[in-house]
Design a protein around this motif. Sequence first.
Motif, PDB file in Angstrom:
ATOM      1  N   UNK A 404    -105.287 -57.344   4.271  1.00 17.00           N
ATOM      2  CA  UNK A 404    -104.494 -58.403   3.656  1.00 17.00           C
ATOM      3  C   UNK A 404    -103.942 -57.847   2.348  1.00 17.00           C
ATOM      4  N   UNK A 405    -102.771 -58.333   1.944  1.00 23.28           N
ATOM      5  CA  UNK A 405    -102.084 -57.736   0.808  1.00 23.28           C
ATOM      6  C   UNK A 405    -101.557 -58.818  -0.125  1.00 23.28           C
ATOM      7  N   UNK A 406    -101.317 -58.421  -1.375  1.00 21.52           N
ATOM      8  CA  UNK A 406    -100.787 -59.351  -2.359  1.00 21.52           C
ATOM      9  C   UNK A 406    -101.590 -59.301  -3.645  1.00 21.52           C
ATOM     10  N   UNK A 407    -101.060 -59.948  -4.681  1.00 18.63           N
ATOM     11  CA  UNK A 407    -101.700 -59.920  -5.997  1.00 18.63           C
ATOM     12  C   UNK A 407    -103.082 -60.559  -5.977  1.00 18.63           C
ATOM     13  N   UNK A 408    -103.259 -61.614  -5.172  1.00 15.76           N
ATOM     14  CA  UNK A 408    -104.558 -62.259  -5.121  1.00 15.76           C
ATOM     15  C   UNK A 408    -105.600 -61.339  -4.499  1.00 15.76           C
ATOM     16  N   UNK A 409    -105.205 -60.569  -3.503  1.00 14.76           N
ATOM     17  CA  UNK A 409    -106.120 -59.614  -2.872  1.00 14.76           C
ATOM     18  C   UNK A 409    -106.420 -58.476  -3.835  1.00 14.76           C
ATOM     19  N   UNK A 410    -105.386 -58.002  -4.535  1.00 12.10           N
ATOM     20  CA  UNK A 410    -105.569 -56.925  -5.503  1.00 12.10           C
ATOM     21  C   UNK A 410    -106.577 -57.322  -6.569  1.00 12.10           C
ATOM     22  N   UNK A 411    -106.549 -58.584  -6.985  1.00 10.90           N
ATOM     23  CA  UNK A 411    -107.472 -59.070  -8.011  1.00 10.90           C
ATOM     24  C   UNK A 411    -108.907 -59.134  -7.501  1.00 10.90           C
ATOM     25  N   UNK A 412    -109.091 -59.165  -6.191  1.00  5.38           N
ATOM     26  CA  UNK A 412    -110.437 -59.104  -5.628  1.00  5.38           C
ATOM     27  C   UNK A 412    -110.915 -57.665  -5.496  1.00  5.38           C
ATOM     28  N   UNK A 413    -110.012 -56.751  -5.214  1.00  7.82           N
ATOM     29  CA  UNK A 413    -110.396 -55.348  -5.076  1.00  7.82           C
ATOM     30  C   UNK A 413    -110.803 -54.759  -6.417  1.00  7.82           C
ATOM     31  N   UNK A 414    -110.069 -55.098  -7.476  1.00  3.00           N
ATOM     32  CA  UNK A 414    -110.322 -54.523  -8.792  1.00  3.00           C
ATOM     33  C   UNK A 414    -110.652 -55.609  -9.801  1.00  3.00           C
ATOM     34  N   UNK A 415    -111.726 -55.464 -10.586  1.00  4.49           N
ATOM     35  CA  UNK A 415    -111.987 -56.397 -11.685  1.00  4.49           C
ATOM     36  C   UNK A 415    -110.855 -56.340 -12.711  1.00  4.49           C
ATOM     37  N   UNK A 416    -110.721 -57.367 -13.556  1.00  4.84           N
ATOM     38  CA  UNK A 416    -109.572 -57.437 -14.478  1.00  4.84           C
ATOM     39  C   UNK A 416    -109.390 -56.200 -15.348  1.00  4.84           C
ATOM     40  N   UNK A 417    -110.463 -55.702 -15.956  1.00 10.27           N
ATOM     41  CA  UNK A 417    -110.316 -54.548 -16.847  1.00 10.27           C
ATOM     42  C   UNK A 417    -109.889 -53.307 -16.075  1.00 10.27           C
ATOM     43  N   UNK A 418    -110.405 -53.139 -14.873  1.00  9.04           N
ATOM     44  CA  UNK A 418    -110.024 -51.996 -14.046  1.00  9.04           C
ATOM     45  C   UNK A 418    -108.562 -52.084 -13.660  1.00  9.04           C
ATOM     46  N   UNK A 419    -108.127 -53.252 -13.222  1.00  8.68           N
ATOM     47  CA  UNK A 419    -106.734 -53.424 -12.803  1.00  8.68           C
ATOM     48  C   UNK A 419    -105.778 -53.248 -13.977  1.00  8.68           C
ATOM     49  N   UNK A 420    -106.167 -53.724 -15.136  1.00 10.23           N
ATOM     50  CA  UNK A 420    -105.318 -53.552 -16.328  1.00 10.23           C
ATOM     51  C   UNK A 420    -105.132 -52.068 -16.643  1.00 10.23           C
ATOM     52  N   UNK A 421    -106.222 -51.300 -16.573  1.00 11.38           N
ATOM     53  CA  UNK A 421    -106.120 -49.861 -16.846  1.00 11.38           C
ATOM     54  C   UNK A 421    -105.272 -49.169 -15.790  1.00 11.38           C
ATOM     55  N   UNK A 422    -105.443 -49.541 -14.520  1.00 11.64           N
ATOM     56  CA  UNK A 422    -104.628 -48.958 -13.453  1.00 11.64           C
ATOM     57  C   UNK A 422    -103.147 -49.225 -13.687  1.00 11.64           C
ATOM     58  N   UNK A 423    -102.813 -50.421 -14.136  1.00 10.80           N
ATOM     59  CA  UNK A 423    -101.409 -50.758 -14.377  1.00 10.80           C
ATOM     60  C   UNK A 423    -100.843 -50.024 -15.598  1.00 10.80           C
TER      61      UNK A 423
END
Length: 444
Positions: A404-423
Amino acid sequence: MPRTTDTTVLDTLIERIPDRAFGPGTSAYEAGRLVFLGPGDPEVVVRPTSADELAQAVRVAVEHGSPIAVRSGGHGGLPAAEGVVIDLSGLDEITVGDGDLVTVGAGAHWGDVAAALAPHGLGITSGDTRDVGVGGLTLGGGIGWLARTHGLTVDILREAELVTATGEIVTVNAESHPDLFWAIRGGGGNYGIVTRFTFQAAPVGDLVGGHIHFDTSDVGAVLRAWRDVTVASPDTLNSTLMVMPPFGPEMPGGPQLGVALLGTEDELRALLAPLLDLPSVTEVSLGPVAYGDLLESAPPGKPPFRFVGGNGFAPELSDELLGACVEALDSGIPTMVLLRALGGAFTRVASDATPIAHRDAQALVVVNGILPGDATDAQAASALLDLVGPLEFTTGRYSNFTQEYGDDVLAEIYPPATLERLRRIKAEVDPGDVFRGAHHIAPA
């Protein structure tokens, strides 16, 4: 910037890298556009045999404003409907060094890697099937055999060569481009196209393993015994417990345990005694095994089913979680439950050391209902309600098992701090968002 010329991206690629760019109607095009989920319809398939050729392909695609999709093993991901598909199958060289380092082309398959390492008595945490591509599995994390013993595939990655969005070829490791090196160890194909990986392999000469099969008379007892064995066992024991629905008389279904231990058969049987003593055991096959023999062959083509469910990391293998697994299996929908033992070396990596942040997990839990291939979205949504119980006891998702794909799924794969650093890193190395992995991480 896109060109203002009528020259097609195919024409330009044929001019710049002759014999490496293929259009519709060629055998290389037909092979390159196929992935596990079905064929795509790109403008051109490029099959580079060097980093320089790959870099040229990236530069041309960017000049024309054409989307780029990367095909590693073709085992998973989304079909490329348009643009440029870069097929990495020509980058499959495997070189074993004098020590325990091995360099692997991003287009190699894990079965080939296992075969190349076998004469040296070495192995690498890899996917479960021989046909999975090295590149895709590695960039998503790499949960596989020996994860409890040596960690994920990304945990034993020491260096990578990749092509950036500007067509530059860079080598990344802990000292060179460390932020980019961090991002590719779980951030997917969002940061560039990796041409080769250097892994730290490990001895697997004293490997024993095999399978234990059970009937369905007491699935809960099997789950609990597996949990007790896993929690009490040393890191050298790796296992996956899969409970399958019946598929006819020749495949009656039930729990199936796959195990691998760096040790002796006597040690393995002693560790597994609580499972071997269960009255529901129907078959035992344990003994010395080569690492490559642990890998299975993937079924050919797109499965004739529709899978609905999810996955998550379980910090605790509680009675409540295991009970929810039994309830999901009894939902009335043919259902598969998979429990992959983690803990061990997996948990000894800091949560911020890689984008795979859920490092407190004792297991990865996967629940999939199996519906007819023509099931509607409404039927899938209804079935999902009966299957999510086990996932209420988990956190996050594992991207390589998430379709499954999308921003909501991405937020489940990566915690907020991890996703912020990735971006943030994405904004530094690919501000134009040239590379869009299956789980797309947009620049900050």
